[in-house]
Design an enzyme around this catalytic site. Structure first.
Site, PDB file in Angstrom:
ATOM      1  N   HIS A 130       5.661  -6.067 -18.910  1.00 26.91           N
ATOM      2  CA  HIS A 130       5.226  -6.438 -20.254  1.00 26.91           C
ATOM      3  C   HIS A 130       3.738  -6.111 -20.392  1.00 26.91           C
ATOM      4  CE1 HIS A 130       8.597  -9.717 -20.058  1.00 26.91           C
ATOM      5  NE2 HIS A 130       9.083  -8.488 -20.098  1.00 26.91           N
ATOM      6  N   ASP A 146      12.990 -13.181 -19.153  1.00 26.83           N
ATOM      7  CA  ASP A 146      13.398 -11.781 -19.138  1.00 26.83           C
ATOM      8  C   ASP A 146      13.891 -11.409 -17.740  1.00 26.83           C
ATOM      9  OD1 ASP A 146      13.803  -9.217 -20.158  1.00 26.83           O
ATOM     10  OD2 ASP A 146      11.823  -8.535 -19.503  1.00 26.83           O
ATOM     11  N   SER A 201       5.882  -9.659 -15.755  1.00 20.06           N
ATOM     12  CA  SER A 201       5.054  -9.983 -16.919  1.00 20.06           C
ATOM     13  C   SER A 201       3.700 -10.473 -16.412  1.00 20.06           C
ATOM     14  CB  SER A 201       5.756 -11.004 -17.808  1.00 20.06           C
ATOM     15  OG  SER A 201       5.031 -11.205 -19.012  1.00 20.06           O
ATOM     16  N   MET A 250       6.199 -15.159 -17.331  1.00 12.77           N
ATOM     17  CA  MET A 250       6.602 -16.309 -18.134  1.00 12.77           C
ATOM     18  C   MET A 250       7.863 -15.967 -18.917  1.00 12.77           C
ATOM     19  SD  MET A 250       4.303 -18.298 -20.971  1.00 12.77           S
ATOM     20  CE  MET A 250       4.955 -19.673 -21.924  1.00 12.77           C
TER      21      MET A 250
END
Length: 391
Positions: free
Chosen positions: A220, A318, A193, A315
């Protein structure tokens, strides 16, 4: 030279932001969006890179929002000088039509980006408010020093490409000529991410060609940016890199990037068990798209011990649930060392849950992946559908 240490903020102190944009309308609109959050304070506004540098050094903001196309000094020159003299978190605000510019900015040390609705100024700029504020909030947990180190590592890799001083180079050319097609013996799945794009670039460019692995990535990222990201990586690393297409047969030596608005999954198709990538819309109850958890779960179910899950910077959590199932099915689980990650949340979550086999700095991961590939070669006989030249 100015100190490279970011300013320290006390608990409960507002996040102090410098807004940089050549449009007075955009500066005003972005300021209003940010100050709608009582924990954010806009302490300065600048219309070009020169003015922004002066204010960055004088005001020492916690974070800077940056437009890339500006007069006198554009955003790229600003980033180079800022990161060399006073590294600070920078969030780029860019339109979909400037996708390549976004990735250039990330390579220069920008923290993240927000995609504005269109290239032209307009009231729909306010639609990015929630996303912008969420990324401003990330600054509280960000490693600015690591952002700078990652940017420098990419500079070093560019120099290696120019001189040919890299084990993957032949005759000073990069990428090298395609390696002989290998059977598909295993799969590497990566979840990332915040801080992920430059980390992925550094990792993929450090891996040798000829690995008998397909590499699947859940980064992401907003829709419409992942194809440009794949094209950029395809130009600079020793693998074919594509935005994944549904039902495509997995091939060794190919990197599949999950489209920004969809999940990337793996399935064994038909009686022969042909490994395929599936691109599917978000499942009910799924809040993170693309989902590292779904990628890990489906790939581990299909490949078992021939699957390696890797959790990079980001962050949130996941990848944690997917890592749990992957490890239970015999897969290898790796995580980037939170102490060296730009954002430690994702790797820390998997590590703290006890699902990670090895915790390594980004620079150490290529060796671990090579060892996994060697293990796949030593223990696997290619089965039906595993040949590298199938589509």
């Amino acid at each position: 030279m100015q100190s490279s240490d970011p300013p320290q903020r006390s608990v409960g102190q507002k996040v102090r932001v410098l807004v940089v944009d050549d449009s007075a309308y955009n500066r005003q609109t972005i300021t209003a969006m940010l100050e709608a959050d009582p924990d954010v304070e806009v302490i300065g506004r600048a219309s070009n890179g020169k003015e922004a540098l002066r204010q960055a050094f004088d005001l020492l903001p916690d974070v800077i929002t940056l437009d890339l196309e500006m007069p006198e000094m554009d955003g790229f020159a600003f980033l180079r000088l800022l990161m060399a003299k006073r590294p600070l978190p920078v969030i780029v605000i860019s339109s979909h039509s400037e996708r390549d510019n976004v990735f250039r900015a990330l390579e220069l040390g920008a923290m993240d980006f927000v995609a504005k609705p269109g290239r032209h100024i307009g009231p729909d700029l306010r639609t990015i408010q929630d996303e912008l504020l969420s990324k401003i909030d990330i600054v509280r947990r960000l490693s600015v020093v690591r952002l700078l180190a990652r940017a420098q590592a990419l500079v070093d890799q560019r120099l290696e490409r120019a001189t040919g001083e890299h084990p993957a180079f032949e005759s000073g050319r990069y990428p090298v000529q395609p390696a002989p097609i290998s059977p598909l013996l295993g799969v590497l799945g990566i979840a990332a991410s915040t801080g992920g794009p430059p980390a992925l670039q550094q990792l993929l460019c450090a891996l040798p060609s000829g690995l008998p692995l397909a590499i699947l990535i859940a980064q992401h990222m907003p829709a419409r940016f992942t194809r440009a990201f794949a094209a950029r990586l395809d130009k600079i690393c020793a693998f074919q890199v594509v935005e994944a297409s549904d039902a495509e047969v997995l091939r060794a030596g190919v990197v599949y990037i999950a489209p920004g608005a969809a999940n990337l999954e793996v399935e064994m198709a038909g009686p022969a068990g042909i490994p395929r990538v599936r691109v599917r819309p978000p499942r009910a109850g799924t809040t993170i798209v693309p989902s590292g958890d779904l990628l890990f779960k489906t790939a581990a179910d299909a490949f078992g011990p021939r699957f390696c899950a890797l959790v990079l910077t980001g962050m949130g959590s996941d990848g944690r649930e997917g890592a749990e199932l992957a490890r239970r099915l015999g897969a290898l689980v790796l995580a980037e060392d939170p102490r060296t990650a730009v954002m430690p949340g994702m790797p820390s979550s998997a590590i703290d849950a006890g699902f990670v086999d090895q915790v390594l700095a980004l620079e150490e991961l290529p060796v671990a992946i090579q060892r996994f590939a060697d293990r796949c070669r030593a223990t696997t006989t290619p089965g039906p559908g595993a040949s590298g030249n199938e589509r």
